[in-house]
Design an enzyme around this catalytic site. Structure first.
Site, short mmCIF file in Angstrom:
data_model
loop_
_atom_site.label_atom_id
_atom_site.label_comp_id
_atom_site.label_asym_id
_atom_site.label_seq_id
_atom_site.Cartn_x
_atom_site.Cartn_y
_atom_site.Cartn_z
N HIS A 2 1.65 5.04 -3.06
CA HIS A 2 1.62 6.51 -2.54
C HIS A 2 3.45 7.11 -2.41
O HIS A 2 3.46 7.91 -3.00
CB HIS A 2 1.44 6.76 -0.85
N HIS A 27 -4.17 1.41 -6.39
CA HIS A 27 -4.73 1.22 -5.03
C HIS A 27 -5.84 1.05 -4.39
O HIS A 27 -6.32 0.55 -3.08
CB HIS A 27 -4.30 2.68 -5.13
N ILE A 78 -6.96 9.01 -0.76
CA ILE A 78 -7.45 9.22 0.29
C ILE A 78 -6.33 8.11 1.16
O ILE A 78 -5.94 7.31 -0.22
CB ILE A 78 -8.86 8.15 0.56
N ASN A 136 -7.19 -0.71 -0.89
CA ASN A 136 -6.76 0.05 -0.09
C ASN A 136 -8.63 0.77 0.70
O ASN A 136 -8.76 -0.38 1.61
CB ASN A 136 -6.58 1.80 -0.52
N HIS A 176 0.74 -1.32 -0.04
CA HIS A 176 0.22 -0.03 0.08
C HIS A 176 1.25 1.19 0.23
O HIS A 176 0.69 2.04 -0.75
CB HIS A 176 -1.03 0.16 1.39
#
Length: 937
Positions: A599, A787, A937, A791, A594
Site C-alpha cells: 500500500h 499483495h 482492498i 492479504n 503488507h
C-alpha cells in the site's frame, strides 16, 4: 496531402478537357491504403490518378470515380482498364491538388457518449437533479469538441475544433447514452482527442466516447473518469483516443494538450484540495494524529531525516492548532477524483463493507464491551465466536446485518443482532491445526507471511546491535541445544553446509523497541529468533526460540531459549514462546510486509505516473489497471487503521509505536530492487541463480509454495511486460533513454516519492528496455501477486486468532515472575496462555477487519481477466496479452496439480489447507485465492 501527411502528394488530373471537377471529393484511409471518392457534375469521363497509380475506374451510372492507392504491385480490373483506355489522351490539360478538390466535403460522424448512472455523486440535492434533467431534456448537457491530430497547413497552428452537444437517447439502471451527428470536414484530419464540458450541476462518470462513420472504423476513447461540472471548474476535460504515443511521436495537433494536461494534474502545490479535483501532489504522513482532540493522540511526522517514509498524496488541509506540523483530520480525505471508488464498486460488497466495518461496526464494538481488557476465560469461549456469536446491543443508526451479512446474523426470536464469525478454512479442515509444531513451520513458507524466513549462513547467530546497550551479541541458541533436537540427522556444521538451517529473525528489529513498548499498557515485547531445520521430506521442524529483553532501568539483560519438549512444563513454555513469536510475526506482517511494501510504497508510483506520464503514454496505460482504487484504500487506512488510536494501535503488539515500526523497516530494510521476487529470494538465501533450474533459480527449500507459485506468476508477468515494452521501444528512434516523460517519471519516483532514499546505490538505472521491464515487472508484481499472497489469506490464517495473535499482553512466566504468576502457570497453564492472547474486544476487532480485508468483491478485476481498451486496439499488444492470459490459465492448473501431489507435504496432507493464494481467479467472498490487478482492498 493534408489528411495523409505521411503519404505522397496526390494530384487530380482531368483528361480531354480543362473543365474543373466540382469540389466534392472525400478521401478515406484504411490501414496502409487510402481511398478517394469524387462526385462529378459534367458527363465527360474523368479519373483521379494517384502519384503512384494502382487501381482506377469510373462508374458512369452515378458519375463517381474510385481510386485506391497503396505501395503494393499494380492491381487492375479488366473492366476498369478498358474504360480508362477508351478515354485516355496523350496530353494532360490541367491539374489541381486534392487539397482544393476536397475542401468542402464532409463526413457524417455519429458520436455516442456512455455515462454510468450515479447514486448522486457528491451533490444529492433534488434541485440539482431537476436542473440536470431539464438540461438533458433541452439537449444541452454535454458539449463535445473534436481535436485534430494535425496542424493547419497554412497557419501551422492547431485546427479549429468541431463542437456540438450530444443528446440523451437512452437511460437505464446500467447506463445512459447521449448521441449526436457531426459533419467532419474531409480535410480535418484524424480525431485524436475530445474535449468535454459537463453542463450538469453534478459530476458525471463517463465510461466511453465512440465516433463512428469513418471508413477506417470507429474511433474509441476509453474514459472511465469523473467529469466535473462546469459550475465547479470551467476548464474542459480532455480525453485522448485509445491509440498510444511515445512523447516523440505525439502528433503536432495533440502536443499542447498532452503537455497542458500533465500541468493540470500536477497542480501548483497550494491550497486545500477540493473533492472534484484531479491533482496529484506529494506530502509527508502528518495526518495520523489528532492532537487538537487529545494531546496523547499526537504522532510524529513520517517522512524526512528523522523518520524516513514514502510520500502520500497531498490534501492541503489546515494544520492543527496545537501542533503546526500536523494536518487536521477530516471526515472525508481527499484523493484525486479518478482514484476514488467508482459508484459501482462503492455500492457493492467490498467498499461498502470496508467503510461500514471501519467507521461503524468497530467503533460500535468498542462501546459495547464494558471491560476493554477482558480476555477469554476458556478456549470454548473463543469457539463460541463461531458458534453462538456475540450479542450486539440495540442501535438505530445502521442495519449491520444488511451491510455486513457475512458477519452480522439475524437470529430468529433474538431481540438483537448477533456478531457471529464464519469458521476459517484452516480451522474447518483441522480444529487443532494451530497447536501443531509442523504447522508452525509450514506457515513460514506457505502461510500469511511467507517472505521473512532466511537461510542461516553463519554460526553462531549474532546480533549487530551495540552490545553495551542491548546485551551480548552472540545468540543463546548454542550448538548443543540445536544438536539435541537434530541428533541422529546431522550436525550443526553439516546442516549449515547443506543449507538446512533457517531462521525467523526479529531479534535486532524489535529489541531496540522493547523498553518503549513496555511502558504502554496491556502489551509487552521481546527480541526474538526462531530456528528451523529442513527435514528430508521438505517440511520445517521447529528447533528453538530465543526471547530477549535488553537492560531496562535497574533490570539487567534477560534472555531464554525455549525448545519443543515432552514434559508438560516445557511444552506449555514452548507454546507461550510461540505465541510471542507469532505476535511479532503478525505485527511485522501487517505493518511491513503488507502495509509498507504494498500500500504505502505504491502510492508514490501512482502519483508520479499521473504527474509525469501522459494518459496516451503506453507505460501509463500498462500500469493503469494496477493502480485502481489503491489511493482510496490508503486514505481509508489513514482514517481508521494506522491512525492514532486506530485499529492497528489498539490491537497489535507495538500499539502507539506501530507506525514507527514501518518507518524503521523502511529506513533499514526497504530496497526497490529487493521487491522483485527473484531478488528477494536470493537476498534471503532461499534461492540461488541456476540457468538449468526452472525460472533460472534453484530453491533452498524445493517445496516452498509461495516461491514455487510466485515464480510462475512472476515469469508470466515479466514475459507480458517484455512483449509490451519491446513493441513500443522497438528501434533506435524509439528508445527508453530518449523518452523524456519516462525519465522524468523514474526520476520523480526516486527523488521525490521515495526521496528519503534518493541517494541509495541500489536504485536501478533506466537506460534500456531490460531496465524498464525489470522496473515495471517489479511494480506489477507488488500490486498484484505480492499483495494477493499477503492479504487474501488474512482471515483464513488469522481468523482463528490463537494461530496468529495480533498482540501478546503478558510476559513469559519465566521472566522475573511473581509467586502468584508462577502458581497460576503451574496450576492452570491454559489460563496463562489465554491471558497472553488478545482481549475480547481486540480479538473481535481484528477478526472483523481481517474478514473484510480478505474478501473479494463481486466486481473484482483479476489479473489478466479483462483486456484494457488501448491494448485491444493494437494487434501485437492484444496478441501478447492473450499469451499472458494463457500463462495465467496454465498457472491455475499448475496450482491444482501441485496441491494434489502427496509428495509436496507443505501443501498436501491430512488437515492441511491447499496453497491457493496465488491462484489467479476466485469467486467473490473470503476464498483464500485470487490475484486482482491492483491493491483494491
Amino acid at each position: 496531402h493534408t489528411f495523409f501527411p505521411s503519404q505522397p502528394k496526390l494530384f487530380l488530373y482531368s483528361f480531354k478537357t480543362q473543365t474543373r471537377v466540382k469540389e466534392e471529393t472525400t478521401t478515406y484511409r484504411k490501414g496502409n491504403m487510402f481511398l478517394q471518392q469524387s462526385y462529378v457534375s459534367n458527363l465527360r469521363p474523368n479519373c483521379l490518378i494517384l502519384h503512384k497509380p494502382c487501381l482506377h475506374g469510373i462508374d458512369s451510372s452515378n458519375q463517381t470515380c474510385f481510386k485506391v492507392g497503396f505501395s503494393r504491385p499494380l492491381l487492375t480490373k479488366q473492366k476498369n482498364r478498358s474504360k480508362f483506355r477508351k478515354n485516355e489522351c496523350n496530353k494532360i490539360k490541367a491539374a489541381v491538388t486534392v487539397d482544393e478538390a476536397i475542401e468542402k466535403k464532409t463526413v457524417k460522424v455519429k458520436a455516442t457518449v456512455t455515462v454510468q448512472p450515479t447514486v448522486g455523486g457528491f451533490f444529492k440535492e433534488l434541485g440539482e437533479k431537476g436542473y440536470d434533467d431539464i438540461k438533458d431534456l433541452l439537449g444541452k448537457s454535454i458539449l463535445l469538441e473534436f481535436v485534430s491530430v494535425e496542424l493547419d497547413p497554412e497557419t501551422k497552428l492547431e485546427k479549429k475544433g468541431i463542437k456540438g452537444y450530444v443528446h440523451l437517447t437512452h437511460r437505464s439502471a446500467q447506463e445512459i447514452k447521449y448521441e449526436a451527428d457531426f459533419d467532419v470536414p474531409a480535410d480535418f484530419g484524424e480525431i485524436g482527442a475530445v474535449l468535454v464540458e459537463n453542463e450538469h450541476k453534478r459530476e458525471s462518470f463517463m465510461k466511453e466516447i465512440v465516433l463512428d462513420g469513418f471508413l477506417t472504423g470507429p474511433i474509441k476513447f476509453a474514459c472511465d473518469s469523473w467529469v466535473h461540472s462546469k459550475f465547479d471548474n470551467p476548464d474542459l476535460r480532455v480525453f485522448f483516443s485509445n491509440k498510444s504515443y511515445l512523447p516523440s511521436e505525439t502528433p503536432e495537433g495533440l502536443k499542447r494538450l498532452r503537455e497542458d494536461e500533465l500541468i493540470t494534474l500536477r497542480g501548483n502545490g497550494q491550497g486545500e484540495r477540493k473533492a472534484f479535483e484531479r491533482i496529484y501532489d506529494y506530502d509527508v504522513y502528518n495526518d495520523l494524529g489528532n492532537p487538537d482532540k487529545d494531546p496523547d493522540l499526537k504522532r510524529p511526522v513520517l517522512g524526512g531525516k528523522e523518520y524516513p517514509y514514502p510520500r502520500r498524496c497531498r490534501t492541503g488541509r489546515p494544520r492543527c492548532a496545537t501542533d503546526p506540523l500536523s494536518e487536521q483530520p477530516s471526515d472525508e480525505v481527499y484523493v484525486p477524483r479518478d482514484e476514488s471508488f467508482s459508484e459501482v464498486k462503492l455500492v457493492t460488497f467490498s467498499a461498502n463493507t470496508l467503510q461500514s466495518g471501519l467507521h461503524a461496526l468497530v467503533p460500535f464494538l468498542r462501546t459495547s464491551v464494558i471491560d476493554k481488557n477482558l480476555g477469554f476465560p476458556l478456549f470454548s469461549a473463543i469457539d463460541d465466536l463461531f458458534n453462538e456469536g456475540f450479542n450486539l446491543p440495540p442501535q438505530q443508526q445502521m442495519d449491520f446485518k444488511t451491510i455486513l451479512p457475512r458477519l452480522v446474523k439475524l437470529v430468529q426470536d433474538a431481540r438483537n443482532d448477533i456478531l457471529r464469525f464464519e469458521t476459517p478454512a484452516t480451522m474447518d479442515k483441522d480444529r487443532f491445526f494451530w497447536f501443531r509444531d509442523e504447522e508452525f513451520g509450514r506457515q513460514t513458507i506457505a502461510g500469511l507471511n511467507p517472505c521473512c524466513i532466511q537461510l542461516v549462513t553463519e554460526w553462531p547467530l549474532k546480533s549487530k546491535l551495540d552490545p553495551n546497550v542491548y546485551g551480548p551479541a552472540e545468540s543463546a541458541i548454542t550448538t548443543d541445544i540445536v544438536e539435541k533436537q537434530i541428533r541422529g540427522f546431522t550436525t550443526v556444521e553439516d546442516a549449515i553446509k547443506q543449507k538446512k538451517l533457517f531462521v525467523l529473525d526479529y531479534y535486532d528489529f524489535f529489541l531496540p523497541l522493547v523498553e518503549e513498548v513496555r511502558k504502554l499498557e496491556g502489551t509487552t515485547l521481546y527480541g526474538s529468533r526462531t530456528l528451523f531445520f529442513l527435514n528430508e521430506d521438505g517440511t520445517l521442524r521447529s528447533l528453538a526460540i530465543e526471547l530477549a529483553r535488553p537492560p531496562i532501568g535497574e533490570k539487567p539483560f534477560w534472555r531464554q531459549v525455549y525448545t519443543p519438549s515432552w514434559h508438560s512444563t516445557e511444552v506449555w513454555l514452548w507454546r507461550l514462546a510461540k505465541s510471542h513469536v507469532l505476535a511479532h510475526d503478525a505485527g511485522y506482517h501487517q505493518l511491513v510486509t503488507h502495509w509498507l511494501r504494498t500500500h504505502c510504497c505504491t502510492e508514490p508510483y501512482i502519483i508520479a505516473t499521473n504527474r509525469q506520464l501522459s494518459a496516451m503514454h503506453p507505460i501509463y496505460r500498462l500500469l493503469l489497471p494496477h493502480f485502481r482504487y489503491t489511493m482510496e484504500i490508503n486514505a481509508l487506512a489513514r482514517e481508521a487503521l494506522i491512525n492514532a488510536d486506530g485499529i492497528i494501535e489498539s490491537s497489535f503488539t507495538p500499539k502507539q509505536l506501530s507506525i514507527l515500526v514501518s518507518s524503521i523497516a523502511y529506513d533499514k530494510h526497504w530496497q526497490f530492487d529487493l521487491q522483485a521476487l527473484p531478488n528477494d529470494l536470493i537476498h534471503r538465501g532461499l534461492a540461488e541463480k541456476d540457468p538449468n533450474a526452472p525460472h533460472g533459480l534453484k530453491l533452498a527449500i524445493e517445496d516452498y509454495p509461495y516461491a514455487n507459485d510466485g515464480l510462475v506468476l512472476w515469469d508470466a508477468i515479466k514475459s507480458w511486460v517484455t512483449d509490451y515494452v519491446n513493441h513500443y521501444y522497438s528501434d533506435d528512434s524509439r528508445t527508453v533513454v530518449s523518452d523524456e516523460e519516462l525519465q522524468a517519471w523514474w526520476e520523480e519516483i526516486r527523488t521525490v516519492g521515495h526521496g528519503d532514499k534518493k541517494d541509495e546505490p541500489w536504485w536501478p538505472n533506466l537506460k534500456t528496455n531490460e531496465d524498464l521491464v525489470e522496473i515495471v515487472t517489479t511494480i506489477v508484481w507488488i500490486t498484484s501477486g505480492h499483495h494477493a499472497a499477503v492479504n487474501f489469506g488474512q482471515y483464513t490464517y488469522a481468523g482463528y486468532f490463537p494461530n496468529r495473535p495480533a498482540i501478546a499482553r503478558s510476559n513469559m512466566p519465566t521472566e522475573d515472575p511473581s509467586d502468584q504468576e508462577l502458581e497460576l502457570f503451574y496450576d492452570k497453564p491454559e489460563v496463562t496462555l489465554l491471558k497472553c492472547f488478545p482481549s475480547q474486544i481486540q480479538a473481535m476487532t481484528v477478526m472483523t477487519v481481517l474478514d473484510i480485508l480478505s474478501s473479494h468483491s463481486p466486481d473484482e478485476e483479476y489479473l489478466g481477466q479483462t483486456i484494457e481498451p488501448a491494448w485491444e486496439e493494437e494487434p501485437m499488444v492484444k496478441a501478447a496479452f492473450e499469451k499472458f492470459q494463457g500463462r495465467l490459465m496454465e498457472l491455475e492448473g499448475i496450482v491444482d496439480e501441485r496441491n494434489a501431489d502427496k509428495n509436496l507435504r507443505n501443501r498436501n496432507g491430512a488437515g492441511i489447507l491447499p496453497y491457493e493464494l496465488l491462484k489467479p481467479t476466485s469467486e467473490p467472498g473470503v476464498t483464500g485465492k485470487g490475484v486482482p490487478y491492483s491493491i483494491s482492498i
